[in-house]
Scaffold this active site. Structure first.
Site, PDB file in Angstrom:
ATOM      1  N   ASP A   1       0.900  -1.414  -0.026  1.00  0.00           N
ATOM      2  CA  ASP A   1       0.144   0.035   0.037  1.00  0.00           C
ATOM      3  C   ASP A   1       0.807   1.393   0.000  1.00  0.00           C
ATOM      4  O   ASP A   1       1.757   1.323   0.609  1.00  0.00           O
ATOM      5  CB  ASP A   1      -0.835   0.137   1.246  1.00  0.00           C
TER       6      ASP A   1
ATOM      7  N   ASN B   1     -10.388  -3.037  -5.855  1.00  0.00           N
ATOM      8  CA  ASN B   1      -9.725  -2.196  -6.768  1.00  0.00           C
ATOM      9  C   ASN B   1     -10.242  -1.954  -8.063  1.00  0.00           C
ATOM     10  O   ASN B   1      -9.932  -0.941  -8.967  1.00  0.00           O
ATOM     11  CB  ASN B   1      -8.476  -2.731  -6.951  1.00  0.00           C
TER      12      ASN B   1
HETATM   13  C1  FPP Z   1      -1.815  -0.005  -3.434  1.00  0.00           C
HETATM   14  O1  FPP Z   1      -1.279   1.322  -3.430  1.00  0.00           O
HETATM   15  C2  FPP Z   1      -1.260  -0.569  -4.475  1.00  0.00           C
HETATM   16  C3  FPP Z   1      -1.934  -1.372  -5.577  1.00  0.00           C
HETATM   17  C4  FPP Z   1      -3.601  -1.286  -5.399  1.00  0.00           C
HETATM   18  C5  FPP Z   1      -1.342  -1.795  -6.625  1.00  0.00           C
HETATM   19  C6  FPP Z   1       0.096  -2.504  -6.076  1.00  0.00           C
HETATM   20  C7  FPP Z   1       0.831  -2.916  -7.528  1.00  0.00           C
HETATM   21  C8  FPP Z   1       2.102  -2.860  -7.586  1.00  0.00           C
HETATM   22  C9  FPP Z   1       2.959  -2.603  -6.676  1.00  0.00           C
HETATM   23  C10 FPP Z   1       2.712  -2.898  -9.120  1.00  0.00           C
HETATM   24  C11 FPP Z   1       2.399  -4.128  -9.932  1.00  0.00           C
HETATM   25  C12 FPP Z   1       2.457  -5.482  -9.111  1.00  0.00           C
HETATM   26  C13 FPP Z   1       3.229  -6.406  -9.403  1.00  0.00           C
HETATM   27  C14 FPP Z   1       3.191  -7.570  -8.795  1.00  0.00           C
HETATM   28  C15 FPP Z   1       4.318  -6.513 -10.521  1.00  0.00           C
HETATM   29  P1  FPP Z   1      -2.367   2.547  -3.400  1.00  0.00           P
HETATM   30  O2  FPP Z   1      -2.512   2.655  -4.912  1.00  0.00           O
HETATM   31  O3  FPP Z   1      -3.614   2.217  -2.867  1.00  0.00           O
HETATM   32  O4  FPP Z   1      -1.850   3.529  -2.944  1.00  0.00           O
HETATM   33  P2  FPP Z   1      -2.690   4.731  -1.938  1.00  0.00           P
HETATM   34  O5  FPP Z   1      -3.137   4.120  -0.743  1.00  0.00           O
HETATM   35  O6  FPP Z   1      -1.360   5.655  -1.345  1.00  0.00           O
HETATM   36  O7  FPP Z   1      -3.332   5.557  -2.886  1.00  0.00           O
END
Ligand code: FPP
Length: 227
Positions: A2, A50
């Site tokens: 996250d 998501n």
């Molecule tokens: C949460 O941060 C993250 C995600 C929903 C996506 C995670 C994906 C990756 C790290 C990249 C691709 C993955 C792989 C396995 C290659 P957020 O977007 O909710 O952040 P925020 O809470 O700060 O808005």
């Protein structure tokens, strides 16, 4: 994993920039786990919830998945890492599904570490599916209600081939589970760090593991019983 969005915002960049940089932390974490001999690593990359994000962000994440899989296939092969995925995989775009299946197939004989990607994953959905499948078996007299125990439920989860979770790490300061492996974390140690995912390094992983090693896992027993 996250905090990608907040990390990008702090830098005055778009959220996609955070996700792109998040892939570097994925790489470091996978590498570090393989190096220290962790047998199972599960990454929560995309939840059922998501899908409610703006289409542009969902598309960006899906593209990033395909490009990361293409880019990292040799690393997985060189390091003897087996890729797996859990979640409602049929809801993924065809391109992602195809690439995923290809890498799963190519790495299926690997034995050093299991890397599981939770994609379009929701623990409640997983449990509901398991309940439906078990009920159907009861209805068709394949199993009896009395025979339903923890092992039967386990066998109907996406994670049927994985052990229970030992350590759950959540980055970005949020202290909640967000529909992740609810059954499987019954006795997991929870570790929350304020570090945003793109800043998460091998050192942060090591800090989490050191903290985990200090915990006394009693599984309901007394200290004396387990010492
Ligand atoms: C949460 O941060 C993250 C995600 C929903 C996506 C995670 C994906 C990756 C790290 C990249 C691709 C993955 C792989 C396995 C290659 P957020 O977007 O909710 O952040 P925020 O809470 O700060 O808005």
């Amino acid at each position: 994993m996250d905090g990608n969005g907040r990390w990008a915002k702090q830098k005055g960049m778009v959220r996609a920039f955070g996700h792109e940089n998040g892939t570097k932390s994925v790489r470091q974490t996978v590498e570090a786990c393989a190096e220290i001999g962790i047998k199972h690593l599960t990454l929560y990359a995309f939840s059922t919830e998501n899908w409610k994000r703006p289409k542009l962000e969902v598309d960006t994440l899906m593209k990033l998945l395909v490009s990361s899989l293409k880019k990292e296939i040799n690393t997985l092969l060189d390091n003897n890492i087996k890729l797996n995925a859990i979640g409602n995989l049929s809801s993924l775009p065809k391109k992602v599904y195809k690439e995923l299946q290809e890498v799963i197939e190519l790495t299926k004989e690997n034995t050093h570490m299991d890397l599981t990607l939770a994609l379009s994953y929701g623990s409640r959905e997983e449990l509901l599916n398991a309940v439906k499948e078990i009920s159907t078996k009861v209805k068709n007299n394949i199993i009896s209600t009395e025979s339903i125990d923890e092992s039967v439920l386990n066998a109907h989860l996406y994670t049927q081939s994985l052990p229970d979770v030992d350590l759950l790490i959540r980055t970005s300061g949020e202290q909640r589970i967000s529909n992740f492996l609810l059954w499987q974390i019954a006795y997991a140690e929870l570790y929350f760090t304020p570090v945003l995912w793109p800043d998460f390094t091998k050192q942060h992983l090591s800090d989490a593991i050191i903290e985990y090693q200090k915990r006394e896992r009693r599984f309901g027993k007394t200290s004396e019983q387990i010492s």
